[in-house]
Design an enzyme around this catalytic site. Structure first.
Site, PDB file in Angstrom:
ATOM      1  N   LEU A 140       0.865  -1.175   0.000  1.00  0.00           N
ATOM      2  CA  LEU A 140       0.000   0.000   0.000  1.00  0.00           C
ATOM      3  C   LEU A 140       0.901   1.223   0.000  1.00  0.00           C
ATOM      4  O   LEU A 140       1.963   1.217   0.634  1.00  0.00           O
ATOM      5  CB  LEU A 140      -0.898   0.027   1.247  1.00  0.00           C
ATOM      6  CG  LEU A 140      -1.974  -1.050   1.383  1.00  0.00           C
ATOM      7  CD1 LEU A 140      -2.699  -0.889   2.718  1.00  0.00           C
ATOM      8  CD2 LEU A 140      -2.969  -0.976   0.241  1.00  0.00           C
ATOM      9  N   ASP A 141       0.486   2.280  -0.693  1.00  0.00           N
ATOM     10  CA  ASP A 141       1.258   3.518  -0.661  1.00  0.00           C
ATOM     11  C   ASP A 141       1.359   4.044   0.766  1.00  0.00           C
ATOM     12  O   ASP A 141       0.505   3.756   1.616  1.00  0.00           O
ATOM     13  CB  ASP A 141       0.605   4.581  -1.545  1.00  0.00           C
ATOM     14  CG  ASP A 141       0.586   4.195  -3.008  1.00  0.00           C
ATOM     15  OD1 ASP A 141       1.399   3.348  -3.408  1.00  0.00           O
ATOM     16  OD2 ASP A 141      -0.260   4.734  -3.750  1.00  0.00           O
ATOM     17  N   LYS A 142       2.379   4.825   1.020  1.00  0.00           N
ATOM     18  CA  LYS A 142       2.604   5.380   2.352  1.00  0.00           C
ATOM     19  C   LYS A 142       1.346   6.014   2.927  1.00  0.00           C
ATOM     20  O   LYS A 142       0.971   5.760   4.080  1.00  0.00           O
ATOM     21  CB  LYS A 142       3.723   6.421   2.293  1.00  0.00           C
ATOM     22  CG  LYS A 142       3.930   7.197   3.583  1.00  0.00           C
ATOM     23  CD  LYS A 142       4.911   8.330   3.402  1.00  0.00           C
ATOM     24  CE  LYS A 142       4.993   9.203   4.645  1.00  0.00           C
ATOM     25  NZ  LYS A 142       5.866  10.387   4.443  1.00  0.00           N
ATOM     26  N   ARG A 161      -4.855   5.883  -7.990  1.00  0.00           N
ATOM     27  CA  ARG A 161      -4.551   7.318  -8.073  1.00  0.00           C
ATOM     28  C   ARG A 161      -4.336   7.755  -9.524  1.00  0.00           C
ATOM     29  O   ARG A 161      -4.831   8.807  -9.955  1.00  0.00           O
ATOM     30  CB  ARG A 161      -3.320   7.632  -7.224  1.00  0.00           C
ATOM     31  CG  ARG A 161      -3.517   7.271  -5.749  1.00  0.00           C
ATOM     32  CD  ARG A 161      -2.200   7.183  -5.002  1.00  0.00           C
ATOM     33  NE  ARG A 161      -1.551   8.487  -4.898  1.00  0.00           N
ATOM     34  CZ  ARG A 161      -0.330   8.653  -4.411  1.00  0.00           C
ATOM     35  NH1 ARG A 161       0.386   7.607  -4.021  1.00  0.00           N
ATOM     36  NH2 ARG A 161       0.187   9.865  -4.330  1.00  0.00           N
TER      37      ARG A 161
END
Length: 303
Positions: free
Chosen positions: A137-139, A238
């Site tokens: 998962l992205d930060k 995104r």
């Protein structure tokens, strides 16, 4: 360290690229794996994974980052919101702001550091910097992530990702009014040719990417959507939502420049469903929205 180019000669094939480069460049495999993850190693002009097997004629290009030094992952006493755990897997509800594994600029404070403190049992399929990590998962994306505690469990879960049988549902708040109640975005994603730290919809060195979405709620200037990933490309939701003109609220990389109470994109991994590697039974877990994202929605609902 200067950029380097290697050509795989006849009789030198079938060796893992991280092993070859570690030997040829006198650098640790941990460092090489980090360069590969960061896109600093390409084969025939394309990014690859650490387990890529060299083939005769391959052109390997390495552009080490300025801070090219090996990273290590150390146990750290960081609290974890564990939603499920047994001898094979565990599922964590990751908070926004936590990086999944050590990388340049994030040598500590990651999910991996916390996992190493929590348990001695983590798969080593993805190397020393990513023990147990099956997907990421992205930060600044919160929510559920599954971790493998054994190599058998890791391979089983990775196969589910490959065959697209592991379900990942996300909740996202986007700008604008999404006109369709549901839809599918099929657009290949690759490295942005102008800004290498970003991804983009492109046909250059790109991979297939498919995102399904459905509208949950509409506001005057925003839409709440649920997204289901069919593939798992870097920044996929995104990039895809931006591509159709509806960037995520508070997205620092792809979004609009405007103030927000969120410290990162309004994206939450709400649901994770997989077949348990040993028990062969389906496990479905959900996690409620983080408090800041829920507060933002409450404000929108109240006008």
């Amino acid at each position: 360290m200067n950029p380097s180019t290697f050509t795989v000669m006849e009789g030198e094939d079938n060796e893992r690229i991280d092993q070859r480069l570690a030997r040829d460049m006198d650098v640790s495999r941990t460092a090489i794996q980090q360069w590969i993850t960061s896109g600093d190693v390409q084969v025939n002009g394309k990014e690859i994974k650490s387990n890529y097997k060299c083939r005769t004629g391959d052109i390997i290009e390495v552009v080490p980052p300025p801070e090219a030094s090996p990273l290590t992952a150390q146990p750290e006493a960081i609290p974890l919101d564990i939603r499920y755990e047994d001898d094979d897997v565990l599922v964590v509800n990751k908070e926004r702001g936590m990086v999944v594994h050590p990388a340049a600029g994030h040598a500590s404070g990651t999910l991996v550091n916390a996992l190493l403190h929590h348990t001695d049992a983590l798969s080593d399929v993805n190397g020393a910097l990513r023990p147990g990590i099956v997907h990421r998962l992205d930060k600044d994306t919160s929510g559920l992530i599954v971790v493998a505690k054994t190599n058998d469990a890791h391979e089983h879960l990775a196969k589910q990702l490959q065959t697209r049988s592991l379900t990942r549902l996300y909740i996202a708040l986007v700008h604008g009014n999404v006109s369709h109640d549901e839809g599918t975005i099929e657009a290949p994603i690759g490295r942005d040719q102008q800004q290498r730290q970003k991804m983009a919809v492109t046909n250059v060195n790109a991979k297939e990417a498919v995102t399904h979405f459905s509208v949950l709620e509409r506001f005057s200037e925003h839409t709440l959507v649920r997204c289901r990933l069919e593939t798992g490309r870097t920044h996929q939701i995104r990039v895809h939502m931006t591509y159709i003109g509806h960037s995520l609220v508070a997205d620092p990389k792809y979004g609009r420049s405007r103030s927000s109470p969120l410290a990162g994109q309004a994206l939450h991994a709400e649901t994770l469903a997989f077949i348990h590697p040993r028990q062969q039974e389906k496990r479905t877990l959900t996690a409620s929205l983080p408090a800041d994202m829920q507060a933002l929605l409450d404000n929108l609902r109240s006008g």
